[in-house]
Each structure stands twice: as structure tokens, then as C-alpha cells.
Design a protein around this motif. Sequence first.
Motif, PDB file in Angstrom:
ATOM      1  N   ALA A 115       5.112  10.632  -0.670  1.00 54.47           N
ATOM      2  CA  ALA A 115       4.805   9.005  -0.784  1.00 54.47           C
ATOM      3  C   ALA A 115       5.060   8.503   0.617  1.00 54.47           C
ATOM      4  O   ALA A 115       6.163   8.646   1.246  1.00 54.47           O
ATOM      5  CB  ALA A 115       5.279   8.559  -1.666  1.00 54.47           C
ATOM      6  N   SER A 116       4.341   7.495   1.265  1.00 50.80           N
ATOM      7  CA  SER A 116       4.775   6.723   2.132  1.00 50.80           C
ATOM      8  C   SER A 116       4.358   5.176   1.960  1.00 50.80           C
ATOM      9  O   SER A 116       3.410   5.010   1.369  1.00 50.80           O
ATOM     10  CB  SER A 116       4.108   7.323   3.567  1.00 50.80           C
ATOM     11  N   GLY A 117       4.688   4.370   2.785  1.00 47.07           N
ATOM     12  CA  GLY A 117       4.323   3.033   2.613  1.00 47.07           C
ATOM     13  C   GLY A 117       5.226   2.196   2.138  1.00 47.07           C
ATOM     14  O   GLY A 117       6.287   2.356   2.632  1.00 47.07           O
TER      15      GLY A 117
ATOM     16  N   GLN B 257       0.860  -1.029  -0.015  1.00 48.24           N
ATOM     17  CA  GLN B 257       0.365  -0.095   0.000  1.00 48.24           C
ATOM     18  C   GLN B 257       0.705   1.191  -0.038  1.00 48.24           C
ATOM     19  O   GLN B 257       1.718   1.247   0.674  1.00 48.24           O
ATOM     20  CB  GLN B 257      -0.903   0.101   1.193  1.00 48.24           C
ATOM     21  N   VAL B 258       0.506   2.274  -0.610  1.00 50.72           N
ATOM     22  CA  VAL B 258       1.114   3.597  -0.787  1.00 50.72           C
ATOM     23  C   VAL B 258       0.171   4.587  -0.536  1.00 50.72           C
ATOM     24  O   VAL B 258      -0.895   4.503  -1.058  1.00 50.72           O
ATOM     25  CB  VAL B 258       1.968   3.734  -2.189  1.00 50.72           C
ATOM     26  N   GLN B 259       0.357   5.503   0.328  1.00 47.56           N
ATOM     27  CA  GLN B 259      -0.218   6.637   0.545  1.00 47.56           C
ATOM     28  C   GLN B 259       0.388   7.904  -0.069  1.00 47.56           C
ATOM     29  O   GLN B 259       1.677   8.240  -0.067  1.00 47.56           O
ATOM     30  CB  GLN B 259      -0.413   6.987   1.980  1.00 47.56           C
ATOM     31  N   LEU B 260      -0.459   8.856  -0.725  1.00 50.22           N
ATOM     32  CA  LEU B 260       0.136   9.889  -1.298  1.00 50.22           C
ATOM     33  C   LEU B 260      -0.728  10.959  -1.004  1.00 50.22           C
ATOM     34  O   LEU B 260      -1.907  11.218  -0.925  1.00 50.22           O
ATOM     35  CB  LEU B 260      -0.194   9.784  -2.970  1.00 50.22           C
TER      36      LEU B 260
ATOM     37  N   TRP C 103      -3.578   6.586  -5.595  1.00 50.14           N
ATOM     38  CA  TRP C 103      -4.145   7.776  -5.909  1.00 50.14           C
ATOM     39  C   TRP C 103      -4.161   8.983  -4.745  1.00 50.14           C
ATOM     40  O   TRP C 103      -4.400   8.289  -3.728  1.00 50.14           O
ATOM     41  CB  TRP C 103      -5.465   7.998  -6.580  1.00 50.14           C
ATOM     42  N   GLY C 104      -3.779   9.985  -4.557  1.00 52.89           N
ATOM     43  CA  GLY C 104      -3.731  10.885  -3.785  1.00 52.89           C
ATOM     44  C   GLY C 104      -5.344  11.516  -3.757  1.00 52.89           C
ATOM     45  O   GLY C 104      -5.987  11.391  -4.717  1.00 52.89           O
ATOM     46  N   GLN C 105      -5.522  12.565  -2.899  1.00 50.98           N
ATOM     47  CA  GLN C 105      -6.695  13.224  -2.562  1.00 50.98           C
ATOM     48  C   GLN C 105      -7.275  14.322  -3.692  1.00 50.98           C
ATOM     49  O   GLN C 105      -8.190  14.744  -3.845  1.00 50.98           O
ATOM     50  CB  GLN C 105      -6.938  13.611  -1.279  1.00 50.98           C
TER      51      GLN C 105
END
Length: 125
Positions: free
Chosen positions: A24-26, A1-4, A115-117
Motif C-alpha cells: 500500500a502507498s498513499g 487516496q491509497v494505491q494497492l 481496491w487493487g488490480q
Amino acid sequence: QVQLVESGGGLVQAGGSLRLSCSASGRTFTRYGMGWFRQAPGKEREFVAAITWSGGSTALADSVKGRFTISRDNAKNTVHLQMSSLKPEDTAVYYCAAGNDRGFVLTARGGYDYWGQGTQVTVSS
């Protein structure tokens, strides 16, 4: 999982500049090709720019060539979109995206898994 997470959007006059950032994190950032897309009200989300994991290859939509630049800093897990000579038609929500790197730039939405928000960019005339 990647958080953007995108940042750097805002209101700017035509001809001005903005620099968008995506943190990016994860999972390992260098596994991913990164891209920027945008969506204006009532329109489809469209490709803006993309970069491979190494930064060695980039692609830009024809509408932004010569005005936008994409770059990445793998040490800081960030990707940037430098936007210059902004036009009112650049107004949109800008999204950062990550997809498994395939050795070439990913320009299609389907190539991206995360995808980011989004961050709003508004260019006034």
C-alpha cells in the motif's frame, strides 16, 4: 487516496501453498482495515479474509478457515494472505482492499474504499 498492488499469484497444484502480498502507498496505512476478496469466472466477488489496522482482529470466510491466514506488517505497509492446502475451487483473481478502520473487521465489499488490480491464482487438480 491509497494505491494497492497485489503480488504472489500464480499456478500451483492442489495441496500446494502460495503467499499473496499487497503493498500500500498513499495515505497512512494504519488508518485502514485491510481485506482480501476473490472472484472466479462467472461468479460474484466474495470475501476471503480481513484484518483490523492493529492486526488484533481477523476474520476468514468459512471456505478458507484452517487453510488461509491473513497478517499485516504496518512498518512495511503490507498485508499478506498465506494460502495452504489449496484446492481447485480456490482458483480466482484475488483482490486486496482497504477501508477506513472502524474497530472491527470489515467483511462486506461496501466497507472498502480502495481496491487493487488483482492477482490470478490458479490451482490445478
